[in-house]
Design an enzyme around this catalytic site. Structure first.
Site, PDB file in Angstrom:
ATOM      1  N   GLU A   1      -0.626  -2.645   5.344  1.00 27.71           N
ATOM      2  CA  GLU A   1      -0.929  -2.552   3.920  1.00 27.71           C
ATOM      3  C   GLU A   1      -1.847  -1.347   3.678  1.00 27.71           C
ATOM      4  O   GLU A   1      -2.788  -1.110   4.424  1.00 27.71           O
ATOM      5  CB  GLU A   1      -1.626  -3.836   3.456  1.00 27.71           C
ATOM      6  CG  GLU A   1      -1.950  -3.848   1.969  1.00 27.71           C
ATOM      7  CD  GLU A   1      -2.618  -5.136   1.512  1.00 27.71           C
ATOM      8  OE1 GLU A   1      -2.557  -5.437   0.314  1.00 27.71           O
ATOM      9  OE2 GLU A   1      -3.200  -5.849   2.367  1.00 27.71           O
TER      10      GLU A   1
ATOM     11  N   LYS B   1       3.257  -6.251  -4.755  1.00 28.28           N
ATOM     12  CA  LYS B   1       2.446  -7.431  -4.459  1.00 28.28           C
ATOM     13  C   LYS B   1       2.347  -8.336  -5.688  1.00 28.28           C
ATOM     14  O   LYS B   1       1.897  -7.909  -6.752  1.00 28.28           O
ATOM     15  CB  LYS B   1       1.056  -6.977  -4.005  1.00 28.28           C
ATOM     16  CG  LYS B   1       0.190  -8.057  -3.378  1.00 28.28           C
ATOM     17  CD  LYS B   1      -1.100  -7.428  -2.847  1.00 28.28           C
ATOM     18  CE  LYS B   1      -1.918  -8.374  -2.010  1.00 28.28           C
ATOM     19  NZ  LYS B   1      -3.103  -7.712  -1.437  1.00 28.28           N
TER      20      LYS B   1
ATOM     21  N   CYS C   1       0.315  -9.215   2.169  1.00 30.11           N
ATOM     22  CA  CYS C   1      -0.986  -9.815   2.405  1.00 30.11           C
ATOM     23  C   CYS C   1      -1.222 -11.140   1.681  1.00 30.11           C
ATOM     24  O   CYS C   1      -0.749 -12.175   2.096  1.00 30.11           O
ATOM     25  CB  CYS C   1      -2.078  -8.794   2.080  1.00 30.11           C
ATOM     26  SG  CYS C   1      -3.669  -9.166   2.866  1.00 30.11           S
TER      27      CYS C   1
END
Length: 271
Positions: free
Chosen positions: A44, A113, A154
């Protein structure tokens, strides 16, 4: 019948404030392993510091410099490349975005995300992605000759619905470019990957940046591969390194046959 084996490479790299240096590191490390992998993954925010206030400075539109370099790298190596994530500028908004390139260097997917990392743990980590980032609105699956693959970033891993959504397309593996920190990493990193791999009976790879104690945000590291039985197949420590593993997708099929969790689900009751 030939066994279905997938060779993967996850690069746990040091990330600095120098975008060019970060790109060169990713390129040189993967080029050094040419011919040894089918698919590679980067961390990331692999091309910039993981600091919310800096994301606008490093943001690029789709097709920009970082995109071009990663597309060319995938084509040169003849691999699928999940290019970690980077700040994507689009219509005045900034997203935490992961691009996926195929063996010809063509973009075949991108994930923005969905769940932004806004936390304030007493005595621990404070971070607000929403200060500068906009949340994505879709879950991401891309096709390969090995089967459908899932992708999230994440904090997305903490939400079971992410994987149930991807699982509707019968994914055989999922990838999570990530940067857990020194509060959440020791507590939840391995647990999260084992749990999601077990629940969904998939191989699950989390690729982190290496730990830099001097950084504004200190990454936990510990790039990890969990298997469909909920066990850790491989894991790095906190230092820069490369995880190279072969994934046995036939074993995944056997586990699903012998312990048919996915068939036994009763979604009509879960609403």
């Amino acid at each position: 019948m030939e066994k279905q084996m997938l060779k993967i490479c996850a690069l746990q790299m040091n990330v600095s404030a120098d975008k060019e240096k970060n790109l060169t590191t990713a390129e040189s490390e993967l080029l050094a392993r040419e011919g040894q992998m089918d698919l590679a993954v980067l961390p990331e925010m692999f091309c910039c510091p993981y600091e919310s206030s800096l994301f606008p400075e490093y943001a690029e539109e789709e097709g920009g410099l970082v995109w071009q370099r990663m597309s060319a790298l995938a084509k040169k190596l003849g691999i699928y490349l999940i290019a970690g994530s980077m700040p994507e500028l689009s219509e005045g908004k900034i997203y935490n975005t992961s691009y996926v390139f195929d063996r010809q260097g063509r973009q075949i997917a991108k994930h923005r995300k969905v769940h932004l990392f806004d936390i304030n743990v007493e005595g621990g980590q404070y971070f607000m992605e929403s200060d500068t980032l906009t949340a994505g609105e879709t879950f991401t699956v891309f096709d390969t000759e090995f089967g459908p693959m899932g992708l999230c970033i994440c904090y997305d891993i903490r939400f079971p619905e992410t994987f149930r959504s991807m699982g509707k397309k019968d994914i055989v593996m999922a990838f999570v470019p990530a940067a857990f920190n020194m509060t959440t990493g020791p507590a939840h990193w391995e647990l999260s990957f084992r749990m999601r791999a077990l629940d969904n009976q998939i191989y699950l790879l989390g690729c982190s940046s290496a730990r830099d104690p001097e950084a504004g945000y200190v990454s936990y590291g510990h790039t990890i591969l969990a298997d469909p039985w909920g066990q850790v197949q491989a894991q790095l420590d906190e230092k820069a390194g490369v995880l190279m593993e072969t994934v046995d997708l036939d074993r995944e099929k056997k586990i699903r046959e012998q312990l048919p969790l996915l068939k036994h689900r009763r979604p009509e009751l879960y609403a």
